[in-house]
Scaffold this motif. Structure first.
Motif, PDB file in Angstrom:
ATOM      1  N   ALA A  92       5.092   9.971  -4.383  1.00  0.00           N
ATOM      2  CA  ALA A  92       4.770   8.761  -3.638  1.00  0.00           C
ATOM      3  C   ALA A  92       6.046   8.272  -2.963  1.00  0.00           C
ATOM      4  O   ALA A  92       7.138   8.406  -3.505  1.00  0.00           O
ATOM      5  N   GLU A 133      -1.057  13.760  -2.334  1.00  0.00           N
ATOM      6  CA  GLU A 133      -1.582  13.741  -0.968  1.00  0.00           C
ATOM      7  C   GLU A 133      -2.303  12.414  -0.725  1.00  0.00           C
ATOM      8  O   GLU A 133      -2.577  11.669  -1.665  1.00  0.00           O
ATOM      9  N   LEU A 155       8.518   5.693  -2.133  1.00  0.00           N
ATOM     10  CA  LEU A 155       8.921   4.357  -2.567  1.00  0.00           C
ATOM     11  C   LEU A 155      10.187   3.868  -1.864  1.00  0.00           C
ATOM     12  O   LEU A 155      10.761   2.850  -2.242  1.00  0.00           O
ATOM     13  N   LYS A 205       0.866  -1.177   0.000  1.00  0.00           N
ATOM     14  CA  LYS A 205       0.000   0.000   0.000  1.00  0.00           C
ATOM     15  C   LYS A 205       0.906   1.231   0.000  1.00  0.00           C
ATOM     16  O   LYS A 205       1.495   1.574   1.027  1.00  0.00           O
ATOM     17  N   VAL A 206       1.037   1.852  -1.159  1.00  0.00           N
ATOM     18  CA  VAL A 206       1.947   2.985  -1.311  1.00  0.00           C
ATOM     19  C   VAL A 206       1.276   4.240  -0.738  1.00  0.00           C
ATOM     20  O   VAL A 206       0.069   4.441  -0.894  1.00  0.00           O
ATOM     21  N   ARG A 207       2.075   5.072  -0.080  1.00  0.00           N
ATOM     22  CA  ARG A 207       1.542   6.306   0.500  1.00  0.00           C
ATOM     23  C   ARG A 207       2.272   7.519  -0.058  1.00  0.00           C
ATOM     24  O   ARG A 207       3.387   7.415  -0.552  1.00  0.00           O
ATOM     25  N   ALA A 208       1.632   8.664   0.064  1.00  0.00           N
ATOM     26  CA  ALA A 208       2.264   9.921  -0.345  1.00  0.00           C
ATOM     27  C   ALA A 208       3.326  10.292   0.680  1.00  0.00           C
ATOM     28  O   ALA A 208       3.167  10.031   1.875  1.00  0.00           O
TER      29      ALA A 208
END
Lengths: 249, 309
Positions: free
Chosen positions: A26, A221, A28, A16-19
């Motif tokens: 993003a 965001e 990474l 689950k990638v987040r800002a």
């Protein structure tokens, strides 16, 4: 028939990638990277066409920094014959990618180009269609079945209401949907063999393309988060809540 | 500004997705022209003329456009689209298929699946399965955009009185042809237009068990959806898939039954107003987004739900 397959290095589908907190991109950092799932299906389809004797050679191309050679090697381990790495640090967008693929298609005289329908990071769903437009050739997008026969490709497509089958002259572009096939796992001997398969490195300039992006990301965001609700004890309570609290039935 | 909206239609009538897209066009502001490309599509053209906010409807009626073949329709749109500042299409399978081709022919980027209009050149769109929202700005002379229908309330389908002009532009690339179509027939509402959706996942165990969902769906006037797991397992056809790469839905009520809640599924339904989850695994991630969770065996809960409605 020569097949060209494009693959992309993306964050693994289970992450689950987040800002980033500063809203610049993003996050990474330390995220497991993998071959985009739709691209893996594209490689598998090409390899199956070769195994059936329809294709003579499967060439796999990826674009980005040096790390994406890892995904090219994965594709070679799955059965592709050789790789092309377009090396650049520029954040590539679909139009530039399509232009570079067009240059490679011209050089390689590829008759079938298979791509994933979308990458699970940018979620653009554009590159295959753009490549087909630039090359002036037909496209079978969101494919769940591809049959090559009599110099044409019959492509069954997953569309909103069900399935559509179209017939395309060759060369053609196919983009894969989830049901096209189930990719194999690379065996250890094949992973070893893949290390010795040829891999050419070229630059965007070699292909005559300026990779500068046309769309600027101003910020990123987190989406509006949903509040977790309540656990109801029974079906009766659920129906009551839906009728009297949420008022949706 | 002048905006060309590509209509989603079945030749005789207009799909709601077109009305969502017109709403996005209104948010950008400017003169709104709708293109209806199809065969024997006068009915869809008349419907588009009645939509709120439309100043003109262009109808390209020709056998070459009957099945929305991207090779033909993209040539038409890129030719007439040169005169506009924006070209908008719904993020339907047709829109996703055709519009990137238009963008490439016009030598511009496409902005996919916008969920809000910040200004005439700046938009928000989801990336990473909706876990990150990007604000993007385009400097291209023509903005080519697909629109996420669930993010824009549809404009009124009645009340407008746009002029209708028929276009005599026939573009047949001659490189693709239609063979056949298998369209699922259903009395239930379409997934992307339904107010209530009840979806099943791997927990349904087989396609036959979807009947348990269907009886509840019929009582609620709901559409029936599915997770990727249920589609991949062959329980139900692909057109029922809700998720990142399937259909994006945002009904008033979404009931997830036997669905664990992978991020790819959540991406397709988490904007629903009310979410209900029924799952026997109390740790299933679906409960984290559900307004009402019921920890129960679906084979007990569904018949009981049916009897209580």
């Amino acid at each position: 028939m020569k097949i060209l397959v494009a693959v992309k290095r993306v964050a693994d589908a289970n992450v689950k990638v987040r800002a980033k907190a500063d809203g610049s991109a993003a996050d990474l950092a330390n995220v497991k990277m993998a071959i985009n799932p739709f691209c893996e299906i594209a490689v598998e389809e090409a390899v199956r066409l070769k195994e059936k004797g329809v294709a003579t050679e499967v060439v796999v191309v990826s674009m980005g920094d040096k790390a994406c050679q890892e995904q090219i090697r994965t594709a070679l381990a799955l059965g592709a014959d050789r790789g092309i790495h377009v090396e650049t640090d520029v954040d590539l967008q679909p139009l530039a990618i399509a232009k570079m693929l067009k240059a490679i298609v011209d050089k390689e005289s590829s008759e079938l180009i298979i791509l994933g329908k979308q990458s699970i990071d940018g979620d653009n769903n554009q590159t295959g269609q753009m490549l087909a437009a630039l090359a002036g050739i037909p496209q079978g997008t969101f494919a769940s079945e591809v049959v090559i026969e009599d110099g044409k490709a019959a492509v069954t497509r997953e569309i909103d209401g069900g399935l559509q089958t179209i017939s395309l002259s060759l060369p053609a572009v196919v983009t894969t949907d989830l049901r096209l096939n189930e990719p194999r796992y690379a065996s250890l001997p094949n992973i070893m063999k893949a290390k010795r398969k040829p891999l050419d490195v070229v630059s965007p300039a070699d292909l005559g393309v300026d990779p500068a992006p046309g769309v600027t990301t101003l910020k990123v965001e987190a989406p509006a988060e949903r509040q977790a609700g309540i656990i109801v004890e029974s079906v009766e309570e659920l129906v009551d809540k839906l009728k009297n609290e949420a008022k949706v039935i | 500004m002048s905006i060309l909206v590509i209509a989603e239609h079945d030749n005789s009538s207009l799909k709601v997705a077109t009305l969502n897209t017109i709403a996005a066009a209104k948010a950008i502001g400017g003169d709104i022209v709708v293109l209806v490309a199809g065969a024997n599509c006068a009915g869809a053209g008349e419907a588009a003329a009645k939509a709120d906010g439309v100043s003109k409807v262009l109808v390209a009626d020709n056998a070459a456009y009957e099945h929305q073949l991207a090779e033909n329709v993209s040539l038409l749109i890129s030719e007439i689209g040169k005169d506009y500042t924006h070209i908008l299409s719904p993020s339907t399978s047709n829109g996703k298929n055709i519009l990137p081709r238009v963008a490439a022919l016009l030598d511009v980027e496409q902005i996919s699946d916008i969920m809000s209009v910040e200004s005439e050149d700046t938009f928000k769109r989801p990336i990473y399965a909706g876990n990150v929202i990007a604000t993007v700005q385009s400097t291209d002379s023509i903005k080519v955009i697909t629109v996420r229908g669930t993010a824009f309330d549809p404009v009124a389908s009645e009340g407008g009185s746009a002029s209708v002009e028929s276009l005599d532009v026939v573009k047949d690339a001659g490189i693709s042809s239609f063979v056949k179509e298998e369209i699922a027939k259903s009395e239930r509402p379409e997934l992307t237009a339904a107010k209530v959706i009840i979806s099943g996942g791997r927990g349904m165990q087989n396609g036959e068990n979807f009947k348990l969902l269907e009886v509840v769906a019929d009582k609620l006037g709901a559409a029936v959806g599915a997770s990727r797991a249920a589609v991949d397992a062959g329980f139900v056809p692909n057109d029922m898939q809700v998720g990142q790469t399937g259909k994006i839905v945002a009904p008033d009520l979404y009931v997830a039954v036997g669905i664990s809640g992978a991020i790819q599924h959540l991406a397709g339904m988490k904007d629903s107003k009310v979410i209900v989850a029924i799952n026997k695994d109390e740790d299933a991630p679906i409960f984290q987004v559900a307004d009402y969770g019921l920890v129960a065996d679906l084979f007990d809960a569904l018949p009981e739900l049916d009897s209580k409605l």
